[in-house]
Design a protein around this motif. Structure first.
Motif, mmCIF file in Angstrom:
data_model
loop_
_atom_site.group_PDB
_atom_site.id
_atom_site.type_symbol
_atom_site.label_atom_id
_atom_site.label_comp_id
_atom_site.label_asym_id
_atom_site.label_seq_id
_atom_site.Cartn_x
_atom_site.Cartn_y
_atom_site.Cartn_z
ATOM 1 N N ALA A 38 -0.483 -3.617 0.511
ATOM 2 C CA ALA A 38 0.476 -3.986 1.555
ATOM 3 C C ALA A 38 1.147 -5.323 1.308
ATOM 4 C CB ALA A 38 -0.218 -3.989 2.914
ATOM 5 N N THR A 39 0.427 -6.278 0.716
ATOM 6 C CA THR A 39 0.999 -7.618 0.489
ATOM 7 C C THR A 39 1.303 -7.881 -0.980
ATOM 8 O OG1 THR A 39 -1.214 -8.592 0.286
ATOM 9 C CG2 THR A 39 -0.247 -8.516 2.492
ATOM 10 N N CYS A 51 2.388 -2.173 -7.237
ATOM 11 C CA CYS A 51 0.947 -2.104 -6.980
ATOM 12 C C CYS A 51 0.494 -0.686 -6.658
ATOM 13 C CB CYS A 51 0.584 -3.048 -5.826
ATOM 14 S SG CYS A 51 -1.132 -2.934 -5.266
ATOM 15 N N TYR A 52 1.293 0.040 -5.885
ATOM 16 C CA TYR A 52 0.897 1.371 -5.422
ATOM 17 C C TYR A 52 0.694 2.335 -6.598
ATOM 18 C CZ TYR A 52 2.543 -0.470 -0.952
ATOM 19 O OH TYR A 52 2.726 -1.253 0.173
ATOM 20 N N ASP A 59 3.373 6.907 -0.860
ATOM 21 C CA ASP A 59 3.188 5.557 -0.332
ATOM 22 C C ASP A 59 4.489 5.015 0.237
ATOM 23 O OD1 ASP A 59 0.396 5.014 -1.122
ATOM 24 O OD2 ASP A 59 1.172 5.183 -3.171
ATOM 25 N N GLY A 60 4.460 4.663 1.530
ATOM 26 C CA GLY A 60 5.582 3.980 2.134
ATOM 27 C C GLY A 60 5.376 2.477 2.074
ATOM 28 N N LEU A 61 6.455 1.733 2.075
ATOM 29 C CA LEU A 61 6.361 0.277 2.050
ATOM 30 C C LEU A 61 6.298 -0.263 3.471
ATOM 31 C CD1 LEU A 61 8.957 -0.559 -0.747
ATOM 32 C CD2 LEU A 61 6.480 -0.225 -0.956
ATOM 33 N N PRO A 62 5.438 -1.237 3.739
ATOM 34 C CA PRO A 62 5.307 -1.771 5.099
ATOM 35 C C PRO A 62 6.602 -2.419 5.578
ATOM 36 C CG PRO A 62 4.160 -3.170 3.511
ATOM 37 C CD PRO A 62 4.562 -1.938 2.774
ATOM 38 N N ALA A 63 6.851 -2.254 6.879
ATOM 39 C CA ALA A 63 8.042 -2.854 7.502
ATOM 40 C C ALA A 63 9.317 -2.491 6.755
ATOM 41 C CB ALA A 63 7.888 -4.370 7.582
#
Length: 338
Positions: A125-126, A131-132, A224-228
């Motif tokens: 997430a950060t 990374c995913y 995988d979705g990206l946060p915000a």
């Protein structure tokens, strides 16, 4: 001259000896004891094996929950393997209904236990967006691609599957489990229908992107979705080795963890064509549709935190017809083991 002839004879004798007494192969340090960590049951013509991962490979040091293996007698074998990957924190034992249906359809079926304690979305997430994909690559292959996970080759999905197939080849010689291997080290992905729930659905898509598989199905997952953000991790929409008409998705319209609207949109971006079908409104056969939703309520909704997210594949929340047959038997078969 005589000395030269003597040396030649000695050399030839050594050659002959090497043919009749070949050098023994180097023992595999990861070979486990056949039969250890194995539980077998037979119910209604279906044989089920619960296999501890360490009983297939002594070098497995993480996530020891049993693999589950299903095969049915009295059905025509398809020569295909159904591989199911659990969601975050889940184990293969939680998905026995879909494995049983695959076996009834003539597939050899396996639910794989693998390192899935942490959600890839949380781990990355950060982190930078690569990374995913890096984390999924390491979980799948054991390559040291990510600083967010620690999975070596023995603990990887690929090795666990290879070792399980080798174990079953020895455990059930008449089961023809070796047909799903290339040699002793690689999965014959072209005859594999891979599927998974939640995090496992992302791994199924990742495998289909990396290898040509027979089919890939994401249950309550789009990768995988990206946060915000309304975007996805870069790996999700990269070209797939598997033809995109072999990719499928199924989700509840009330999923608590994965946005159904986002899932449908991402599946389209990947290449899943056609209108999204609600299975309550559209009975089988489903033609060329690849994206499916359901409004069916889950069972045992008070026993889990996200019953609608689970219901498309998890035994505890999957509704049953007459309390016996999974309500999603037809859609599972259409998507994952036709």
């Amino acid at each position: 001259m005589r000395i030269a002839m003597f040396l030649t004879l000695v050399a030839c004798a050594a050659c002959a000896g090497s043919e009749t007494n070949p050098v023994a192969p180097v023992p595999d340090p990861c070979t486990a004891t056949l039969g250890a960590g194995l539980r077998t049951t037979v119910t209604a013509g279906i044989t089920t094996w619960a296999v501890l991962p360490v009983s297939t490979d002594n070098c497995i040091t993480q996530h020891f929950d049993s693999h589950f293996v299903y095969r049915a007698e009295g059905v025509t074998p398809t020569g295909r393997l159904f591989v199911f990957l659990p969601g975050t924190g889940a184990i293969a034992q939680n998905y026995q209904l879909i494995l049983g249906q695959a076996a009834r359809a003539g597939y050899h079926a396996v639910g794989i236990s693998y390192p899935n304690a942490d959600a890839v979305g949380v781990l990355c997430a950060t982190q930078p967006t690569n990374c995913y994909g890096d984390a999924r690559l390491e979980i799948l292959t054991g390559q040291p691609a990510s600083s967010r996970v620690s999975v070596d080759r023995p603990n990887s999905i690929e090795n666990r599957l290879v070792r399980l197939l080798r174990f079953m080849r020895s455990t059930e010689p008449n089961g023809n489990w070796g047909q799903f291997l290339n040699g002793d080290t690689d999965v014959k992905w072209s005859v594999v229908s891979v599927a998974g729930h939640s995090q496992g659905g992302g791994h199924a898509l990742f495998i289909a992107q990396r290898y040509v598989v027979f089919r890939a199905t994401a249950y309550a997952s789009f990768g995988d979705g990206l946060p915000a953000s309304n975007s996805v991790a870069p790996w999700v929409t990269r070209p797939y080795a598997t033809p995109v008409n072999r990719l499928f998705g199924f989700i509840s319209t009330f999923d608590e963890l994965v946005s159904p609207a986002t899932a449908l949109s991402v599946w389209t971006a990947i290449g899943m064509t056609g209108a999204a079908l609600n299975i309550e409104d559209t009975p089988p056969p489903y033609g060329t549709a690849q994206r499916f939703i359901t409004s069916t309520p889950p069972v045992n909704r008070l026993l889990t935190l996200s019953p609608n997210h689970n219901m498309v594949a998890v035994d505890l929340n999957t509704p049953k017809v007459g309390g016996v047959t999974p309500a999603f038997a037809a859609i599972w078969r259409a998507l994952s083991f036709p």
